[in-house]
Each structure stands twice: as structure tokens, then as C-alpha cells.
Enzyme design. Structure first.
Site, mmCIF file in Angstrom:
data_model
loop_
_atom_site.group_PDB
_atom_site.id
_atom_site.type_symbol
_atom_site.label_atom_id
_atom_site.label_comp_id
_atom_site.label_asym_id
_atom_site.label_seq_id
_atom_site.Cartn_x
_atom_site.Cartn_y
_atom_site.Cartn_z
ATOM 1 N N ASP A 113 21.046 25.130 81.969
ATOM 2 C CA ASP A 113 22.201 24.358 81.497
ATOM 3 C C ASP A 113 23.289 24.209 82.567
ATOM 4 O OD1 ASP A 113 20.788 24.455 79.185
ATOM 5 O OD2 ASP A 113 22.483 25.093 77.947
ATOM 6 N N TRP B 145 13.886 23.309 80.279
ATOM 7 C CA TRP B 145 14.648 23.847 81.422
ATOM 8 C C TRP B 145 13.794 24.090 82.665
ATOM 9 C CZ3 TRP B 145 14.249 27.809 77.341
ATOM 10 C CH2 TRP B 145 14.988 27.484 76.207
ATOM 11 N N GLY B 146 12.701 23.339 82.797
ATOM 12 C CA GLY B 146 11.887 23.483 84.009
ATOM 13 C C GLY B 146 10.848 24.585 83.940
ATOM 14 N N ASP C 133 14.246 20.937 72.291
ATOM 15 C CA ASP C 133 14.615 22.139 73.045
ATOM 16 C C ASP C 133 13.498 23.186 72.997
ATOM 17 O OD1 ASP C 133 16.414 23.674 74.535
ATOM 18 O OD2 ASP C 133 18.114 23.105 73.277
#
Ligand code: GAL
Length: 374
Positions: free
Chosen positions: A184, A162-163, A127
Site C-alpha cells: 500500500d 500486492w505483488g 483484495d
């Protein structure tokens, strides 16, 4: 080679959040086998955030499992998962803390990779929370990529930033095998529709070895769990699953598998849809109109000269969805049309020429596997 086709499995986050435990993992592993999910290809069982104690062990510096949740340690859980013929996945974060505020791997990458290897992990989701401001995002993924190569075990590297930082332009070079390209998901139609449409221009940044991951599925959650909201109905889930298959996204189930109903089970084990997702050529889908729209037709070339088509009504009312075959390269002058098999019913609907137009209920979709025929 890992990730030759989009990885498939289950991840704890969507349903369980921090409510994870040794027994949840064992029961999920049992259910994955008993329901036939493992045999359908869902092989990774991944524990997401919240599995460790709040601080590292002061002496060894290692992250340690929370003994209230995992009283037998992580190796025992991993051994159990392996004994069921499944693969075991762990989670950490490139920043100083994970998103739920547990220790992250920043500056401990090589130690943590070795720890995960000692657990027998086969997969690491990585993450991006609590990244120190001056740290270079791509370099953080490169570090864990190197640490995994040095850890002595083959571990699938699942990046999750997350891009951000135009991830699709560099992530493959870090050794990652899949990468989250969006924020998300939550369990609502609008959430998964917007996530999917946001990637229509990025579908080609995905290929054998490293796939664009549009997040864990909410299929079958019905509003329950950790990312619940209004929830979805079965039509919504049908369209979500078909989009993920057409887009060649990894298929990580996120609902409580122990409670999966027959409809959801038949959906996520649908052989035609899985064949589209897992096609060995792993070609990207494209939108027939060339751009994201609310009544799209997506096309994905498969091996053996087959072609998958998805018609989707992503509006909230009944709508017509149409495809002009010329727009996807089938000229009228060629005399060719498409022989179409419905992916949900297996019914052959014959050879269509020049165009296909259908009325679909709100949120519904149709998927066909086709062959060129005169
Ligand atoms: C987010 C990630 C989610 C989940 C969560 C855990 O950043 O996108 O998929 O892993 O962290 O805290």
C-alpha cells in the site's frame, strides 16, 4: 475490450477509509463531472473496503450494504453514478474477510459476482487478506475471474494481491484487467518513490487488457485522509503523477475530489501527461540506464513516432540528471537528435543532439514529448 488503455477513475480508500457513505459517493460523482475529470477520462468511481455489514445475510448468504452508510442500498448509488455518465466500482476480497474485517468472497465467488452485477457494478477490486492458508492464491483469482464471466455483466476485474506469488507471471491469464504489484501507498515522497522504483524491472508486465497497477494516487492529499503521513508538496505530486503516467499505471485518484485545488486539477488533467499514459500502443517505459536509480531518465515510445522522456530527481537535494541518446538507441552517427516539447508548459525547446543534461531541484522532474529530427 476493457482496459485497452490504463483504467482511470477515483477510489475511496486513500482519503475516506471506512468513512464512506451514499452522500460522499454522490458528491464525489458530482465533483468528477463539474471539474471536468470525467471528460478528461476519469470514468470509474470505486467504493473500496468497509461498505458492507459485518456479516452476510443469514438467509440469502449475500453480502449486504451497511444501511447506516448506504441507506438507499447500493443499486441507488450505482444508478446515481451512472446518471452522471460515470462507471461504478465495488470491492471485495479473495479471502474469508476483507482487509478491514468485513465479509470476503472466499467460497462465495459466484454469488458475490452476481450481487455486484445486480448493483450495476462495472468494476471490481479484489483484495487478498484472510486467505485460508491452504488456498492457492492464483486459483482464487481464477475463480473470481470465472464468476465475473458468468455474472451477466461486463465488469472490469482489478486484482490486488500486492505483488505476491509472482503475480505478474500469471495474473493476465485469470482475466484480470489490472493488478496491484506493490504494497500500500501512503502519502509521502519515500512511499511513492520506492513503489515506482520497485517496478522498474516489471514495466513490461503490463499491456492492453491487463496493466501493472502501482496503487491509487495520493496526489492532492497533503497528508489528510486514511493513508496520510507527512504528506507531500506540489513538486512531489507533480513527480508522482508523471511517474504513474510514464509507467502506464492505472490512474485512480485518491484525494478528496470535492476539495481539489486548481494546481492538482491542472496536473491530473494535463493533456500531454494523459496522452503518455493513455497511448494506444501501451508500450512499457524503460530506464535509460537499464536499472532503477535515484536520478533516472525514463523513456516510453508512443504512437505516431513520438517518444516521451522523463527526467526525475528522486534524491532529497538538487541534482543533475542526464541522458545520453546513444543509450536509448539514437546513435550519434545517424545524425538524428530529438525535437523536444515540455509536457508541463507546451514549450518547444528545439532539437537536442547526443545528450540532454539538466539540474533539477529535489523531488522535481521534467517531462518531454519528442520527435526524431536531424
Ligand atoms: C489493502 C489494499 C488497499 C485497500 C485496503 C482496504 O489490502 O491494498 O488498497 O483496498 O486493503 O482494507
Amino acid at each position: 475490450m476493457l482496459s485497452r488503455t490504463p483504467p482511470m477513475g477515483f477510489n475511496t480508500w486513500n482519503t475516506f477509509g471506512e468513512e464512506i457513505s451514499d452522500s460522499v459517493i454522490r458528491e464525489t460523482a458530482d465533483a468528477m463531472v463539474d471539474l471536468g475529470l470525467r471528460d478528461a477520462g476519469y470514468e470509474y468511481l470505486v467504493i473500496d473496503d468497509c461498505w458492507s455489514k459485518r456479516e452476510r445475510d443469514p438467509e440469502s448468504g449475500k453480502i449486504v450494504p451497511d444501511e447506516n452508510k448506504f441507506p438507499n442500498g447500493m443499486k441507488a448509488v450505482s444508478d446515481y453514478v451512472h446518471s452522471k455518465g460515470l462507471k461504478f466500482g465495488m470491492y471485495s476480497c479473495a479471502g474469508t474477510r476483507t482487509c478491514a474485517d468485513y465479509p470476503g468472497s472466499f467460497d462465495h465467488e459466484f454469488l458475490d459476482a452476481r450481487t455486484f452485477a445486480e448493483y450495476g457494478a462495472d468494476f471490481l477490486k479484489y483484495d487478498f487478506c484472510f486467505k485460508p492458508e491452504t488456498a492457492n492464491g492464483p486459483l482464487l483469482y481464477r475463480k473470481m475471474g470465472m464468476a465475473l464471466k458468468a455474472c451477466g455483466r461486463e465488469i472490469l476485474f482489478s486484482a490486488c494481491n500486492w505483488g505476491s506469488d509472482e503475480v505478474n507471471t500469471w495474473i493476465r491469464s485469470t482475466g484480470a484487467h489490472m493488478y496491484r504489484s506493490t504494497g500500500d501507498i501512503n502519502d509521502s515522497f519515500a512511499s511513492f518513490r520506492d513503489i515506482a522504483l520497485s517496478q522498474v524491472d516489471n514495466l513490461a508486465y503490463s499491456a492492453a487488457g491487463c496493466f501493472n497497477d502501482i496503487d491509487m494516487l495520493t496526489v492532492g492529499m497533503y497528508g489528510k485522509g486514511n493513508v496520510g503521513s507527512a504528506g507531500c508538496n506540489d513538486t512531489d505530486y507533480k513527480t508522482q503523477f508523471a511517474l504513474w503516467c510514464m509507467f502506464g499505471s492505472p490512474l485512480m485518484l485518491g484525494s478528496d475530489i470535492r476539495k481539489m485545488n486548481d494546481y492538482i486539477l491542472s496536473l491530473v488533467t494535463n493533456k500531454n501527461l494523459l496522452r503518455i499514459n493513455q497511448d494506444e500502443e501501451a508500450r512499457p517505459a524503460f530506464a535509460s540506464s537499464g536499472k532503477a536509480g535515484k536520478t533516472p531518465c525514463f523513456v516510453k515510445l508512443l504512437s505516431n513516432d513520438e517518444i516521451a522522456l522523463m527526467f526525475a530527481n528522486l534524491t532529497d537535494e538538487d541534482a543533475h540528471v542526464q541522458l545520453y541518446f546513444e543509450n536509448i538507441g539514437i546513435t550519434a552517427a545517424s545524425g538524428f537528435g530529438l525535437e523536444m516539447k515540455d509536457a508541463f508548459t507546451d514549450e518547444c525547446i528545439g532539437v537536442k543532439k547526443e545528450f540532454m543534461r539538466m539540474r533539477l531541484a529535489a523531488h522535481d522532474c521534467a517531462v518531454y514529448i519528442c520527435k526524431l529530427k536531424k
